[in-house]
Design an enzyme around this catalytic site. Structure first.
Site, PDB file in Angstrom:
ATOM      1  N   LYS A 193       5.566 -10.077   2.713  1.00 56.61           N
ATOM      2  CA  LYS A 193       4.299  -9.433   2.344  1.00 56.61           C
ATOM      3  C   LYS A 193       4.597  -8.166   1.565  1.00 56.61           C
ATOM      4  CE  LYS A 193       0.765  -6.408   3.378  1.00 56.61           C
ATOM      5  NZ  LYS A 193       0.838  -5.906   2.024  1.00 56.61           N
ATOM      6  N   GLU A 269      12.141   0.538   9.509  1.00 56.34           N
ATOM      7  CA  GLU A 269      12.720   1.580   8.647  1.00 56.34           C
ATOM      8  C   GLU A 269      11.541   2.365   8.105  1.00 56.34           C
ATOM      9  OE1 GLU A 269      16.033   1.395   7.146  1.00 56.34           O
ATOM     10  OE2 GLU A 269      16.580  -0.698   7.399  1.00 56.34           O
ATOM     11  N   CYS A 304      12.601   7.016   0.212  1.00 58.33           N
ATOM     12  CA  CYS A 304      12.673   7.368   1.628  1.00 58.33           C
ATOM     13  C   CYS A 304      13.803   8.346   1.898  1.00 58.33           C
ATOM     14  CB  CYS A 304      12.819   6.115   2.473  1.00 58.33           C
ATOM     15  SG  CYS A 304      14.138   5.064   1.864  1.00 58.33           S
ATOM     16  N   GLU A 401       6.483  14.273   5.464  1.00 58.33           N
ATOM     17  CA  GLU A 401       6.955  13.592   4.254  1.00 58.33           C
ATOM     18  C   GLU A 401       5.878  13.721   3.172  1.00 58.33           C
ATOM     19  OE1 GLU A 401       7.140   9.280   4.407  1.00 58.33           O
ATOM     20  OE2 GLU A 401       9.126   9.370   3.504  1.00 58.33           O
TER      21      GLU A 401
END
Ligand code: NAD
Length: 506
Positions: A193, A269, A304, A401
């Site tokens: 997906k 993750e 990331c 973040e």
């Protein structure tokens, strides 16, 4: 009107004749569903509409999982001799490279990354992952454990079954390949997906997998929103494992959905807020400055492992800041379709607005470079590389973040303070240390709470090196031989030969 460069015009003319596939890829072919809804895929380069992607929600997930389950159960892939499976994965890799322009253009147009990066990194590393796991699949052996003479005790690894891979948009093909390459290598079926911001490359990969010889039903792609297709996959009783890369917020929900459905395995993750600790004894100062700047401005900070927090010894703070500001000028955003572009667009209007809102709300430190929205291509979503100096380590800009080209700078007095600040985050993906002192390097690398740590380098990544984090980043590991274990379960088998032995001796 500005004159477009020939390389930009060439890519635009290619894009103009392109009719991307927008339906799910299931059981070896593209498939529409009568009750699908559609959502727009917008090009961040200029805000234009690229395609209308089909989202068939639960219906497409049910169909994909059913096809994947049949393919797994009848053994058309997992029982294939490993050499043959490897050969097909290699052919898949070659087809990815042969379709470099189509995949690279899709990546660049959908998320606004520089075309040169999309061609070299996104396409190149997707093919590399397929090659690497094709080579690796027969290099991992089962175990025989010491047991009494009349017995045989083995521990074998078996594929899990149907793996659901849910991936983000920032390196959509690469991250997908980090998951589907080892999952396929170990004999699983896969339902991929992609993110709603980057559906088109994954839909191309579906077609290429079949062309390469992967049997129907083994590799399926279901585009759609996270709230429809993503959550249907996470809750589906026919999925044996979800392998997820994305935000920590969505990761939490997926873990709950998995636990409350069929207790499927999950590997995660998630986000990062990675520190780069710069001491006063850096040997190669210029390389350090270029690496620190590149680690946050590469992919417009939408990585990331972005080294988004610089922690610098107070004695070299001013020098570093001055050099980083000078380096930042090399990263001003420009047209993603121009070959020379280093930094392209932010992936969506929403993502850009979110970054701007975080900058607007921030009361800590001072913006010493950037911070403004710009439009190198009219209608597009671009932000200047941004540096904020003197932030408070408790401020949200230092802790959350941002997922954009925003670097915060904080100074420290000694090693203990540096280590404390570096670890003072909910995340634990990556960290970098810059120093010529060997014992300090050793101590820092040991004490930094992150899954990947570098000394005198950053973002040195390779398919053979395990990738993942700790704490709020999750505990999943992509890449390397370790990833193969994420798509298999161990089976302990015990055979007692007493009867057979006495028969043979009589
Ligand atoms: P996201 O969490 O919003 O979405 C990731 C995927 O999850 C998408 O495919 C999305 O459609 C799907 N999703 C959303 N809601 C869902 C739900 N309820 N159930 C199931 N699936 C759902 O993340 P993003 O914005 O696509 O990507 C950016 C994030 O990814 C950042 O936090 C970044 O740090 C992280 N990331 C982590 C790594 C890593 O290896 N640690 C690598 C790349 C990106």
């Amino acid at each position: 009107m500005t004159q477009l460069a020939p390389d930009v015009l060439a890519w635009l003319s290619r894009a103009a004749g392109w009719e991307p596939e927008t339906r799910a890829f299931i059981d070896g072919g593209y498939r529409g569903f009568a009750r699908s809804s559609r959502f727009e895929s917008i090009a961040p380069r200029d805000g234009s509409t690229l395609a209308h992607i089909e989202d068939a929600g639960v219906e497409s997930v049910d169909a994909a999982v059913a096809a994947a389950r049949i393919a797994f159960d009848d053994g058309r892939w997992r029982r294939m001799p490993s050499r043959q499976r490897a050969e097909i994965l290699r052919r898949f890799a070659m087809l990815v490279l042969a379709h470099r322009d189509e995949i690279g253009l899709a990546e660049s147009l959908e998320v606004g990354k520089p075309i040169s990066e999309a061609l070299a990194a996104d396409v190149g590393e997707t093919a590399e992952a397929l090659h690497w796991y094709a080579d690796a699949l027969d290099k991992v052996h089962d175990e025989v454990i010491t047991s009494p003479e009349h017995t045989l005790l083995t521990v074998t690894r078996e594929p899990l079954g149907v793996v659901g891979a849910i991936v983000p948009w920032n390196f959509s093909s690469i991250i997908a390949a980090w998951k589907f390459a080892p999952a396929l290598a170990t004999g699983n079926s896969v339902v991929l997906k992609p993110s709603e911001l980057s559906s088109l490359p994954a839909l191309i990969l579906g077609r290429l997998a079949t062309e390469a010889g992967i049997p129907d039903g083994v590799f399926n792609v279901v585009p759609g929103r996270g709230s429809t297709v993503g959550s249907a996959l996470a809750r589906h009783p026919g999925i044996d494992k979800i392998t997820f890369t994305g935000s920590t917020t969505v990761a939490r929900r997926i873990a709950v959905d998995a636990a409350t459905s069929n207790m499927k395995a999950v590997s995660i993750e998630a986000g990062g807020k990675s520190p780069q600790v710069v001491f006063d004894d850096v040997e190669d100062w210029e390389r350090m400055v270029a690496t620190v700047a590149g680690s946050i401005f590469y992919n417009a900070g939408q990585a990331c492992t972005a080294g988004s927090r610089v922690l610098v010894h107070e004695s070299v703070h001013d020098r570093l800041l001055e050099d980083l500001v000078s380096k930042a000028t090399e990263w001003m955003p420009s047209d993603p379709l121009a070959t020379s572009t280093k930094m392209g667009a932010i992936a969506s209007r929403e993502q850009l607005d979110e970054i701007l809102a975080k900058l607007e709300a921030n009361r800590s430190g001072k913006i010493v470079f950037g911070g403004e929205q710009v439009e190198p291509v009219p209608g597009g979503f671009y932000l200047e590389p941004t540096i904020i100096d003197g932030v408070d380590s408790r401020a949200s800009i230092s802790r959350e973040e941002v997922f954009g080209p925003v670097l915060t700078v904080l100074s420290f007095r000694d090693d203990t303070e540096a280590l404390h600040a570096a670890n003072d985050t909910e995340y634990g993906l990556a960290a970098g240390v810059w120093t010529a002192n060997l014992s300090r390097t050793h101590r820092m690398l040991r004490e930094l709470r992150a899954g990947i740590v570098w000394a005198n380098d950053y973002n040195a990544l390779g398919i053979e090196r395990p990738f993942g984090g700790v704490k709020g980043t999750g505990t999943g590991r992509d890449k390397g031989i370790q990833a193969l274990a994420q798509y298999t379960s161990s089976k302990t088998s015990w055979i007692d030969f007493r009867g057979a032995l006495s028969d043979g001796m009589s």
